[in-house]
Motif scaffolding. Structure first.
Motif, PDB file in Angstrom:
ATOM      1  N   PHE A 120      16.109   9.087 110.015  1.00  0.00           N
ATOM      2  CA  PHE A 120      15.859  10.353 110.695  1.00  0.00           C
ATOM      3  C   PHE A 120      16.151  10.290 112.186  1.00  0.00           C
ATOM      4  CE2 PHE A 120      14.470  13.211 107.574  1.00  0.00           C
ATOM      5  CZ  PHE A 120      14.218  14.414 108.216  1.00  0.00           C
ATOM      6  N   ARG A 176       6.380  20.077 115.938  1.00  0.00           N
ATOM      7  CA  ARG A 176       6.397  18.857 115.135  1.00  0.00           C
ATOM      8  C   ARG A 176       4.990  18.276 115.018  1.00  0.00           C
ATOM      9  NH1 ARG A 176      10.259  14.301 117.263  1.00  0.00           N
ATOM     10  NH2 ARG A 176       8.761  14.274 118.963  1.00  0.00           N
ATOM     11  N   ALA A 203       4.668   9.825 114.637  1.00  0.00           N
ATOM     12  CA  ALA A 203       4.399  10.798 113.581  1.00  0.00           C
ATOM     13  C   ALA A 203       4.169  10.107 112.240  1.00  0.00           C
ATOM     14  CB  ALA A 203       5.559  11.790 113.465  1.00  0.00           C
ATOM     15  N   GLY A 204       4.121   8.779 112.250  1.00  0.00           N
ATOM     16  CA  GLY A 204       3.772   8.038 111.048  1.00  0.00           C
ATOM     17  C   GLY A 204       4.943   7.524 110.236  1.00  0.00           C
ATOM     18  N   LEU A 234       7.167  12.819 108.124  1.00  0.00           N
ATOM     19  CA  LEU A 234       7.751  11.548 107.665  1.00  0.00           C
ATOM     20  C   LEU A 234       6.687  10.555 107.204  1.00  0.00           C
ATOM     21  CD1 LEU A 234      10.704  10.989 110.165  1.00  0.00           C
ATOM     22  CD2 LEU A 234      10.824  11.417 107.721  1.00  0.00           C
ATOM     23  N   GLY A 235       5.479  10.662 107.786  1.00  0.00           N
ATOM     24  CA  GLY A 235       4.412   9.759 107.359  1.00  0.00           C
ATOM     25  C   GLY A 235       3.959  10.017 105.933  1.00  0.00           C
ATOM     26  N   GLN A 257       2.704  17.554 111.804  1.00  0.00           N
ATOM     27  CA  GLN A 257       2.071  16.237 111.594  1.00  0.00           C
ATOM     28  C   GLN A 257       0.578  16.410 111.315  1.00  0.00           C
ATOM     29  OE1 GLN A 257       2.600  13.432 114.865  1.00  0.00           O
ATOM     30  NE2 GLN A 257       0.796  12.284 114.218  1.00  0.00           N
ATOM     31  N   LEU A 293      13.023  14.471 121.162  1.00  0.00           N
ATOM     32  CA  LEU A 293      13.562  14.950 119.896  1.00  0.00           C
ATOM     33  C   LEU A 293      14.836  14.185 119.569  1.00  0.00           C
ATOM     34  CD1 LEU A 293      13.230  18.786 120.508  1.00  0.00           C
ATOM     35  CD2 LEU A 293      11.588  17.264 119.418  1.00  0.00           C
ATOM     36  N   VAL A 294      15.225  14.239 118.293  1.00  0.00           N
ATOM     37  CA  VAL A 294      16.513  13.656 117.906  1.00  0.00           C
ATOM     38  C   VAL A 294      17.569  14.745 118.135  1.00  0.00           C
ATOM     39  CG1 VAL A 294      17.837  12.620 116.032  1.00  0.00           C
ATOM     40  CG2 VAL A 294      15.377  12.212 116.206  1.00  0.00           C
ATOM     41  N   SER A 338      12.691  11.719 102.300  1.00  0.00           N
ATOM     42  CA  SER A 338      13.132  11.734 103.697  1.00  0.00           C
ATOM     43  C   SER A 338      14.645  11.820 103.790  1.00  0.00           C
ATOM     44  CB  SER A 338      12.654  10.470 104.420  1.00  0.00           C
ATOM     45  OG  SER A 338      11.286  10.285 104.278  1.00  0.00           O
ATOM     46  N   GLN A 354      14.696  20.305 111.274  1.00  0.00           N
ATOM     47  CA  GLN A 354      14.571  18.916 110.826  1.00  0.00           C
ATOM     48  C   GLN A 354      13.675  18.116 111.769  1.00  0.00           C
ATOM     49  OE1 GLN A 354      18.771  18.323 110.492  1.00  0.00           O
ATOM     50  NE2 GLN A 354      18.595  17.748 108.363  1.00  0.00           N
ATOM     51  N   ALA A 376      10.128  16.309 110.798  1.00  0.00           N
ATOM     52  CA  ALA A 376       9.925  14.869 110.993  1.00  0.00           C
ATOM     53  C   ALA A 376       8.442  14.557 111.143  1.00  0.00           C
ATOM     54  CB  ALA A 376      10.695  14.373 112.214  1.00  0.00           C
ATOM     55  N   GLY A 377       7.641  15.568 111.485  1.00  0.00           N
ATOM     56  CA  GLY A 377       6.193  15.382 111.521  1.00  0.00           C
ATOM     57  C   GLY A 377       5.619  15.028 110.157  1.00  0.00           C
ATOM     58  N   TRP A 392       6.064  11.669 103.552  1.00  0.00           N
ATOM     59  CA  TRP A 392       7.186  11.701 102.622  1.00  0.00           C
ATOM     60  C   TRP A 392       7.544  10.306 102.133  1.00  0.00           C
ATOM     61  CZ3 TRP A 392      11.090  15.308 105.572  1.00  0.00           C
ATOM     62  CH2 TRP A 392      10.702  16.641 105.368  1.00  0.00           C
ATOM     63  N   SER A 436      16.008  15.059 102.692  1.00  0.00           N
ATOM     64  CA  SER A 436      15.670  16.088 103.679  1.00  0.00           C
ATOM     65  C   SER A 436      16.675  16.149 104.823  1.00  0.00           C
ATOM     66  CB  SER A 436      14.269  15.829 104.225  1.00  0.00           C
ATOM     67  OG  SER A 436      13.814  16.937 104.940  1.00  0.00           O
TER      68      SER A 436
END
Lengths: 269, 270
Positions: free
Chosen positions: A187, B178, A177-178, B125-126, B182, B110-111, B133, B118, B122-123, B128, B136
């Motif tokens: 995370f 997610r 997801a980058g 995160l690239g 993204q 997933l986490v 992050s 959350q 996370a999609g 943010w 969040s």
């Protein structure tokens, strides 16, 4: 490449096992079993100690000393754990080598942090206590640092391993997801390792209470100090009162930790 | 390890030219071998923007390998892949790649300790910053984006529940949400049959293809049910033993072709 590395370490492990077994065998011979390990008058003392266990001294005086020294011991353990966290958390994170992507930087991170942690850990808290008492005198600071340094070394090492052992698939998805390694850490890695880290930290707090009691033998006050004095006075029932305080303290911390752990477990599923 | 990608196709001349003129995915002789085993035989194909393509074939036919190569998670042993005119090998892993392509995996990824919301966020995160992050983790940022995506996949009521608590089907929906957050141009999906029962897996594929169609995204997915493939996808590609058997608009694929795809596998045991 990986396979060969594993084979090498397997051979090394075999040799290490052999050396340790030989060392163990030699140590059995090395102990002087026949001379003086048993105290001849000990059996009678054991009887007295057991008898005193069911009649601890419960005068208001002793109880109030017990309560106060319990507080002292807990305070030492708590302050020591705080120092341990300040040392162990950052070094553990660096030592997990998970914040960097290049293998070269990773190896450096791991080596540096693991070495520092090993130095803290290699020296027992009692030895640290002697060193700090020699340097700082009989101050609370000496006790807190003596506890915090080796515990920081232990916490950091375990944290590093817990952070490394997190399942990989969710982390890969975050990267997909980058997310950078730092974001992946915050995370994914940290949330997944946190319940185990928390649980181990609580266990260490328990150990810290026992160690703080031992450290007070060195003259820093607290439950251990009072147990020591009672033993010197051969006042076993008084000694038991303080021992029961110690047991109660450990039980309370255990209860608290299981409450916290249950909450974390429910929320993570 | 060494990838020689003699790309005969000239790569994008300018990044700013309209994307619609270029194929979403251009595979030029890309294949994957592990030692002597050919997981995917060198294959060339072109997928246009907005197409929905289903890969069909028995297990072991190379679907997952081919999908992973398209998503940039696996390097081809030979040949090259271009996404919207850009050579996949040149795309920087992270933000650059995640804008082009995103992948749904067979397993739950997933986490488990974080809430559904959350996980969906996370999609982002690239995009943010690190501070955002971290903040969040305690106060989810861009909540509305995440809630909208959760609503789209039908599990908005589970936003606050930790992902580890959800059923397999719900977890896959979260993974889809997610990916929607993204917002990559191309969605790659490996159908989650191994971790879901067929009915749940179909539902997830339905949601995914509907969302892709609405957003005009390119979707390439491995699909196990031929009915699902015909219903939700415009183009079907049949794979067997790492090679292509057919590649047709879904209404032109015959039952005989589908039967052959799955039955021949047993007879051709090598």
């Amino acid at each position: 490449m990986n396979d060969r590395a594993h084979e090498g370490s397997l051979g090394g492990r075999g040799a290490l096992t052999a050396i340790l077994l030989i060392a163990f065998a030699v140590s059995l011979v090395g102990v002087g079993w026949e001379d003086g390990l048993l105290n001849s008058g000990g059996l009678r003392a054991v009887g007295q100690i057991v008898a005193a266990a069911i009649q601890p001294q419960l005068t208001l005086d002793v109880l109030s000393i017990g309560a106060r020294s319990t507080w002292t011991t807990l305070a030492y353990a708590w302050a020591g754990m705080t120092v341990a966290l300040v040392i162990g958390l950052p070094l553990g994170i660096i030592g997990s080598g998970t914040l960097v992507r290049s293998p070269w930087a990773r190896r450096w991170n791991i080596s540096f942090a693991r070495f520092a942690l090993a130095v803290f850990r290699a020296i027992h808290e009692l030895v640290w206590a002697w060193l700090f008492v020699a340097a700082l005198g009989l101050s609370p600071m000496a006790g807190v640092l003596a506890l915090g340094l080796p515990y920081g070394g232990i916490l950091g090492r375990i944290y590093a391993e817990l952070l490394q052992d997190v399942p990989d698939a969710p982390l890969r998805a975050l990267r997909g997801a980058g997310a950078s390694e730092w974001r992946v850490f915050w995370f994914g890695r940290l949330p997944m390792a946190l319940p185990d880290m928390l649980s181990y930290t609580f266990y260490r707090l328990e150990c810290g209470i026992r160690s703080a009691a031992i450290l007070s033998f060195v003259g820093l006050g607290g439950l251990g100090h009072n147990i020591h004095i009672s033993l010197q006075d051969i006042d076993y029932s008084r000694m038991w009162t303080f021992v029961y305080f110690l047991i109660a303290l450990v039980l309370v911390v255990d209860l608290w930790s299981s409450l916290v752990r249950r909450r974390v477990a429910i929320e993570q599923g | 390890m060494k990838t020689t990608s003699p790309s005969k196709i000239s790569p994008a001349t300018s990044a700013s030219s309209p994307n619609s003129s270029r194929p979403a995915i251009l595979i030029d002789g890309a294949g994957k071998t592990y030692g002597d085993v050919e997981a995917v035989r060198p294959i060339s194909l072109t997928i246009e923007p907005g197409e929905t393509v289903a890969l069909l074939g028995p297990s072991g036919s190379g679907k997952t390998t081919l999908l992973s190569m398209m998503a940039g998670e696996l390097e081809p042993s030979q040949g090259s892949i271009h996404l919207r005119g850009k050579n996949l090998a040149d795309l920087h892993p992270g933000r650059e790649l995640s804008r082009e392509v995103g992948m749904i995996h067979q397993q739950y990824d997933l986490v488990p300790n974080l809430s559904s919301l959350q996980n969906v966020l996370a999609g982002r995160l690239g995009d943010w910053g690190l501070l955002k992050s971290v903040i969040s983790l305690v106060w989810p940022q861009d909540r509305q984006v995440g809630l909208t995506a959760l609503e789209q996949v039908g599990v908005v009521d589970r936003a606050r529940v930790r992902a580890g608590f959800l059923s397999g089907g719900e977890q896959q929906r979260i993974a889809v949400a997610r990916l929607l957050v993204q917002d990559p141009a191309i969605i790659i999906a490996d159908e989650p049959v191994s971790s879901l029962d067929p009915a749940r897996a179909e539902e997830v594929m339905g949601i995914l293809s509907e969302s892709a169609r609405q957003a005009g995204k390119t979707l390439v997915a491995s699909v196990h049910s031929t009915d699902v493939a015909r219903t939700y996808f415009g183009r079907l590609i049949g794979l067997r033993n790492g090679g292509r058997e057919f590649d047709l608009p879904s209404h032109l694929v015959t039952d005989d072709q589908l039967d052959a795809l799955y039955t021949l596998e047993g007879l051709q045991d090598e």
